[in-house]
Design a protein around this motif. Sequence first.
Motif, PDB file in Angstrom:
ATOM      1  N   VAL A  49       0.805  -1.081   0.223  1.00  0.00           N
ATOM      2  CA  VAL A  49       0.046  -0.118   0.049  1.00  0.00           C
ATOM      3  C   VAL A  49       0.868   1.043   0.055  1.00  0.00           C
ATOM      4  N   LEU A  50       0.765   2.052  -1.089  1.00  0.00           N
ATOM      5  CA  LEU A  50       1.528   3.365  -0.995  1.00  0.00           C
ATOM      6  C   LEU A  50       0.809   4.362  -0.397  1.00  0.00           C
ATOM      7  N   LEU A  51       1.381   5.374  -0.245  1.00  0.00           N
ATOM      8  CA  LEU A  51       0.760   6.753   0.295  1.00  0.00           C
ATOM      9  C   LEU A  51      -0.381   7.091  -0.844  1.00  0.00           C
ATOM     10  N   GLY A  52      -1.513   7.481  -0.032  1.00  0.00           N
ATOM     11  CA  GLY A  52      -2.544   7.783  -0.735  1.00  0.00           C
ATOM     12  C   GLY A  52      -3.772   6.922  -1.404  1.00  0.00           C
ATOM     13  N   GLU A  53      -3.150   5.502  -0.946  1.00  0.00           N
ATOM     14  CA  GLU A  53      -4.064   4.217  -1.410  1.00  0.00           C
ATOM     15  C   GLU A  53      -4.519   3.815  -0.286  1.00  0.00           C
ATOM     16  N   SER A  54      -5.673   2.992  -0.183  1.00  0.00           N
ATOM     17  CA  SER A  54      -6.498   2.814   0.657  1.00  0.00           C
ATOM     18  C   SER A  54      -5.874   1.285   1.281  1.00  0.00           C
ATOM     19  N   LEU A  55      -6.189   1.088   2.803  1.00  0.00           N
ATOM     20  CA  LEU A  55      -5.483   0.068   3.360  1.00  0.00           C
ATOM     21  C   LEU A  55      -6.601  -1.047   3.030  1.00  0.00           C
ATOM     22  N   PRO A  56      -6.159  -2.586   2.931  1.00  0.00           N
ATOM     23  CA  PRO A  56      -7.045  -3.554   2.813  1.00  0.00           C
ATOM     24  C   PRO A  56      -8.171  -3.565   3.944  1.00  0.00           C
ATOM     25  N   GLN A  57      -9.280  -3.566   3.613  1.00  0.00           N
ATOM     26  CA  GLN A  57     -10.398  -3.462   4.895  1.00  0.00           C
ATOM     27  C   GLN A  57     -10.468  -4.436   5.525  1.00  0.00           C
ATOM     28  N   THR A  58     -10.093  -5.864   5.088  1.00  0.00           N
ATOM     29  CA  THR A  58     -10.157  -6.887   6.016  1.00  0.00           C
ATOM     30  C   THR A  58      -9.172  -6.954   7.069  1.00  0.00           C
ATOM     31  N   SER A  59      -7.880  -6.442   6.639  1.00  0.00           N
ATOM     32  CA  SER A  59      -6.890  -6.443   7.592  1.00  0.00           C
ATOM     33  C   SER A  59      -7.088  -5.279   8.314  1.00  0.00           C
ATOM     34  N   TRP A  60      -7.557  -4.230   7.996  1.00  0.00           N
ATOM     35  CA  TRP A  60      -7.678  -2.829   9.110  1.00  0.00           C
ATOM     36  C   TRP A  60      -8.911  -3.399  10.145  1.00  0.00           C
ATOM     37  N   HIS A  61      -9.665  -4.364   9.785  1.00  0.00           N
ATOM     38  CA  HIS A  61     -10.972  -4.553  10.915  1.00  0.00           C
ATOM     39  C   HIS A  61     -10.476  -5.475  11.759  1.00  0.00           C
ATOM     40  N   LYS A  62      -9.216  -6.412  11.238  1.00  0.00           N
ATOM     41  CA  LYS A  62      -8.706  -7.346  12.220  1.00  0.00           C
ATOM     42  C   LYS A  62      -7.885  -6.749  13.109  1.00  0.00           C
ATOM     43  N   TYR A  63      -7.189  -5.623  12.515  1.00  0.00           N
ATOM     44  CA  TYR A  63      -6.327  -4.447  13.464  1.00  0.00           C
ATOM     45  C   TYR A  63      -7.146  -4.073  14.475  1.00  0.00           C
ATOM     46  N   ILE A  64      -7.987  -3.245  14.045  1.00  0.00           N
ATOM     47  CA  ILE A  64      -8.833  -2.529  15.012  1.00  0.00           C
ATOM     48  C   ILE A  64      -9.498  -3.538  16.293  1.00  0.00           C
ATOM     49  N   GLY A  65      -9.876  -4.612  15.895  1.00  0.00           N
ATOM     50  CA  GLY A  65     -10.233  -5.652  16.860  1.00  0.00           C
ATOM     51  C   GLY A  65      -9.240  -6.351  17.790  1.00  0.00           C
ATOM     52  N   ALA A  66      -8.102  -6.302  17.329  1.00  0.00           N
ATOM     53  CA  ALA A  66      -7.030  -6.926  18.006  1.00  0.00           C
ATOM     54  C   ALA A  66      -6.415  -5.632  18.989  1.00  0.00           C
ATOM     55  N   ILE A  67      -6.203  -4.509  18.426  1.00  0.00           N
ATOM     56  CA  ILE A  67      -6.221  -3.381  19.191  1.00  0.00           C
ATOM     57  C   ILE A  67      -7.158  -3.143  20.416  1.00  0.00           C
ATOM     58  N   GLN A  68      -8.190  -3.195  20.144  1.00  0.00           N
ATOM     59  CA  GLN A  68      -9.266  -3.295  21.135  1.00  0.00           C
ATOM     60  C   GLN A  68      -9.109  -3.908  22.218  1.00  0.00           C
ATOM     61  N   ARG A  69      -8.903  -5.359  22.040  1.00  0.00           N
ATOM     62  CA  ARG A  69      -8.661  -6.565  22.936  1.00  0.00           C
ATOM     63  C   ARG A  69      -7.460  -6.581  23.700  1.00  0.00           C
TER      64      ARG A  69
END
Length: 127
Positions: A49-69
């Motif tokens: 993922v380069l600057l200005g491109e969107s992050l992969p949504q599946t990975s992003w949601h996994k990260y958020i869940g892991a961070i919250q736990r």
Amino acid sequence: MAGSQKVEELHCSIRSIRCHRSQQAASIDDFMRKASCSHCSSKLRPNVVLLGESLPQTSWHKYIGAIQRAELVLVIGTSLEVYPVNQLPMMTKGKTVYIDLDTSQHTTPFDLTIEGKIKEVLQQIPI
């Protein structure tokens, strides 16, 4: 490569190749030969993922869940300047630790901030 079993590559991987247009996977050999995509003839590129491109949504949601736990979040070797990843440490209810050679520029509140060379700091942590 460090032995972690559960790794989610938020910015994808430099070790894989994809088509710039169709997103189809391609081989490193094709990329090195400067071949075009076999599906659409577009250019091949590293799968990052380069600057200005969107992050992969599946990975992003996994990260958020892991961070919250998480009970402890280590933020190591980053300037915390790139949105939205710089928001992750603030999404946890756990303790946060920031380790970097220069900690003077960050404004995010951490429970503990350690300034120093990352390798040296990490080697001092008793396991």
